[in-house]
Design a protein around this motif. Sequence first.
Motif, PDB file in Angstrom:
ATOM      1  N   GLY A 165      -6.550  -1.986  -4.266  1.00  0.00           N
ATOM      2  CA  GLY A 165      -5.293  -1.559  -4.848  1.00  0.00           C
ATOM      3  C   GLY A 165      -4.498  -0.665  -3.925  1.00  0.00           C
ATOM      4  N   CYS A 166      -3.279  -0.354  -4.357  1.00  0.00           N
ATOM      5  CA  CYS A 166      -2.407   0.426  -3.500  1.00  0.00           C
ATOM      6  C   CYS A 166      -1.407   1.213  -4.340  1.00  0.00           C
ATOM      7  N   ASP A 167      -1.255   2.491  -3.985  1.00  0.00           N
ATOM      8  CA  ASP A 167      -0.267   3.346  -4.670  1.00  0.00           C
ATOM      9  C   ASP A 167       0.922   3.666  -3.777  1.00  0.00           C
ATOM     10  N   LYS A 168       1.059   2.961  -2.655  1.00  0.00           N
ATOM     11  CA  LYS A 168       2.072   3.363  -1.683  1.00  0.00           C
ATOM     12  C   LYS A 168       3.459   2.817  -1.998  1.00  0.00           C
ATOM     13  N   PHE A 169       3.530   1.684  -2.615  1.00  0.00           N
ATOM     14  CA  PHE A 169       4.807   1.081  -3.006  1.00  0.00           C
ATOM     15  C   PHE A 169       5.819   0.988  -1.868  1.00  0.00           C
ATOM     16  N   CYS A 170       5.430   0.394  -0.777  1.00  0.00           N
ATOM     17  CA  CYS A 170       6.411   0.035   0.246  1.00  0.00           C
ATOM     18  C   CYS A 170       7.419  -0.885  -0.451  1.00  0.00           C
ATOM     19  N   THR A 171       8.699  -0.746  -0.116  1.00  0.00           N
ATOM     20  CA  THR A 171       9.715  -1.393  -0.951  1.00  0.00           C
ATOM     21  C   THR A 171       9.735  -2.922  -0.833  1.00  0.00           C
ATOM     22  N   PHE A 172       9.021  -3.453   0.185  1.00  0.00           N
ATOM     23  CA  PHE A 172       9.028  -4.914   0.366  1.00  0.00           C
ATOM     24  C   PHE A 172       7.822  -5.593  -0.271  1.00  0.00           C
ATOM     25  N   CYS A 173       6.846  -4.819  -0.755  1.00  0.00           N
ATOM     26  CA  CYS A 173       5.501  -5.366  -0.919  1.00  0.00           C
ATOM     27  C   CYS A 173       5.067  -5.561  -2.373  1.00  0.00           C
ATOM     28  N   VAL A 174       4.385  -6.676  -2.627  1.00  0.00           N
ATOM     29  CA  VAL A 174       3.934  -6.994  -3.990  1.00  0.00           C
ATOM     30  C   VAL A 174       2.537  -6.444  -4.314  1.00  0.00           C
ATOM     31  N   VAL A 175       1.817  -5.992  -3.282  1.00  0.00           N
ATOM     32  CA  VAL A 175       0.401  -5.659  -3.489  1.00  0.00           C
ATOM     33  C   VAL A 175       0.159  -4.622  -4.599  1.00  0.00           C
ATOM     34  N   PRO A 176       0.960  -3.542  -4.681  1.00  0.00           N
ATOM     35  CA  PRO A 176       0.698  -2.590  -5.763  1.00  0.00           C
ATOM     36  C   PRO A 176       0.789  -3.237  -7.154  1.00  0.00           C
ATOM     37  N   TYR A 177       1.573  -4.318  -7.256  1.00  0.00           N
ATOM     38  CA  TYR A 177       1.701  -4.985  -8.547  1.00  0.00           C
ATOM     39  C   TYR A 177       0.590  -6.013  -8.768  1.00  0.00           C
ATOM     40  N   GLY A 209     -10.219  -2.765   2.459  1.00  0.00           N
ATOM     41  CA  GLY A 209      -9.402  -2.187   1.405  1.00  0.00           C
ATOM     42  C   GLY A 209      -7.946  -2.439   1.742  1.00  0.00           C
ATOM     43  N   GLN A 210      -7.097  -2.471   0.726  1.00  0.00           N
ATOM     44  CA  GLN A 210      -5.660  -2.630   1.014  1.00  0.00           C
ATOM     45  C   GLN A 210      -5.152  -1.433   1.797  1.00  0.00           C
ATOM     46  N   ASN A 211      -5.775  -0.283   1.520  1.00  0.00           N
ATOM     47  CA  ASN A 211      -5.476   0.953   2.245  1.00  0.00           C
ATOM     48  C   ASN A 211      -6.796   1.623   2.491  1.00  0.00           C
ATOM     49  N   VAL A 278       2.472  -0.988  11.460  1.00  0.00           N
ATOM     50  CA  VAL A 278       3.602  -0.062  11.576  1.00  0.00           C
ATOM     51  C   VAL A 278       4.852  -0.634  10.904  1.00  0.00           C
ATOM     52  N   GLN A 279       4.983  -1.941  10.908  1.00  0.00           N
ATOM     53  CA  GLN A 279       6.083  -2.709  10.281  1.00  0.00           C
ATOM     54  C   GLN A 279       7.400  -2.637  11.057  1.00  0.00           C
ATOM     55  N   SER A 280       7.805  -1.433  11.496  1.00  0.00           N
ATOM     56  CA  SER A 280       9.071  -1.324  12.239  1.00  0.00           C
ATOM     57  C   SER A 280       9.002  -0.118  13.167  1.00  0.00           C
TER      58      SER A 280
HETATM   59 FE1  SF4 Z   1       2.611  -0.827   1.670  1.00  0.00          FE
HETATM   60 FE2  SF4 Z   1       0.326  -1.947   2.433  1.00  0.00          FE
HETATM   61 FE3  SF4 Z   1       0.544  -0.901   0.007  1.00  0.00          FE
HETATM   62 FE4  SF4 Z   1       1.850  -3.108   0.632  1.00  0.00          FE
HETATM   63  S1  SF4 Z   1      -0.346  -2.867   0.536  1.00  0.00           S
HETATM   64  S2  SF4 Z   1       2.652  -1.333  -0.514  1.00  0.00           S
HETATM   65  S3  SF4 Z   1       2.355  -2.779   2.788  1.00  0.00           S
HETATM   66  S4  SF4 Z   1       0.692   0.229   1.943  1.00  0.00           S
END
Ligand code: SF4
Length: 458
Positions: A165-177, A209-211, A278-280
């Motif tokens: 799982g992931c709590d970071k919510f990068c604005t492009f990413c579906v993984v937290p959902y 892990g996702q993170n 790093v993404q960008s």
């Molecule tokens: Fe960001 Fe990675 Fe989490 Fe996606 S899985 S929201 S890229 S930290």
Amino acid sequence: MTETPLPKATKTVFIKTYGCQMNVYDSERMKDVLAPIGYGPVAGPEGADLVILNTCHIREKATEKVYSELGQIKKQKAKTGGKMIVAVAGCVAQAEGEEIMRRAPVVDLVLGPQAYHKLPEMIARVHRKTGERLETKFETLEKFDALPKTRSVDGPSAFLSIQEGCDKFCTFCVVPYTRGAELSRPVDDIVVEARSLASQGVREVNLLGQNVNAYHGAGPKLEGAAEWGLAQMIRHVAKVGGFDRIRYTTSHPRDMDDDLITAHGDTPELMPFLHLPVQSGSNTILKAMNRGHTREHYLSIMARVKAVRPDIGFASDFIVGFPGESEADFEDTMDLVREVNFCIAYSFKYSSRPGTPAAEMFGQVPEEVKTTRLHRLQALLWEQQTAFNLSKIGQTVPVLVTGKARMPGQMAGRSPWLQSVYFDGDESLNGQIVELKIDHATQNSISGQVLRVKEVAV
Ligand code: SF4
Ligand code: SAH
Ligand code: F3S
């Protein structure tokens, strides 16, 4: 440890895996869940009793693949007189479960990444024709508790999922959902799984892990169960499992703490390889992505890791054409790549994902611009990858032998830097660590002659 023998496989399961290493791990674990109820894995869907598509939702293309694959599976199912059970698992199942059931009546079961421990129960429901087809609740710890404690492994290298799982919510990413909130498994559980891997000859373990570097699990009960970070866990797993090689993936720049950086210098089993997306390279874009780190912070981590482990190889992920990315922002990314010098990297065109904040942002970049930028970035990254491979010529490199190569008389393996390696040798070397004198390199692999076989530590 005595293990209850598994029943003889009387039914067949074919699992097709898309996406990241978490999905590869999950597919392995699905096999472990299905073995006690008599399912044995097969290499293709033809005539299988159960077909599982373990799906990925990360980019639009990944998702589309599922629907086209289901078209093919429909034909296979018809050939079994409709007896084949078809399941969609993974991240598309989590995100679009209802839609899959509506669009693809061929599907009998839909289950999210935190529900596959329920497969036997769900299969029984199909047989009972209860009409319940969907399981997408987040029950991560319950899942790990319900999975068989022992693993059946294939080969000397294995994945071990320690965080999800992931709590970071990068604005492009579906993984937290699709994967839910960040959750770390307790150290004691991980140790049981690691020992099972070691007892089956696994010499390299890749902690997933996702993170993964956000890991903060309950420490060993015997030591009071205080929380442990990833570095502590790595040192422990290396010791209890007696592994030759430890890796971890994927990590986030925000969670690269001092202890983990130190571990790269003081833990010989930890491979000299760091995959840190790093993404960008542009601070404006990093901010819009909600990455929570700057270009300078990223570069400082790389410098600190390199200081304690000079032979480290760096890997990364990049997205080009994020909304609002200007030519200057893109040049910042190119510039960062030149500064770091990566040994391998994965780069993608930004793909708009429904429900994520970036999908609604102004300044969506035209497809042709994304394509041009991707080509420019990849040309540079390939140049660096080739140069890195060439730099190994003349060196002695330890290689974990993973199996036969395609060329007759050759074996394949992996270097500490995850390079594909080929050499003349026979199957007796499978699962061993051999030292090779490297004499040839291409963009995608290195090759050489065997100098000696490393003793197995007992
Ligand atoms: Fe960001 Fe990675 Fe989490 Fe996606 S899985 S929201 S890229 S930290
Ligand atoms: N948890 C990992 C990465 C997970 S997804 C991390 O945070 O680094 C793997 C990679 O897919 C990401 O690093 C990113 O480069 C890419 N990715 C994710 N969402 C994307 C999108 N909407 N479009 C294009 N690439 C994407
Ligand atoms: Fe894809 Fe899910 Fe992994 S979206 S990248 S399979 S976490």
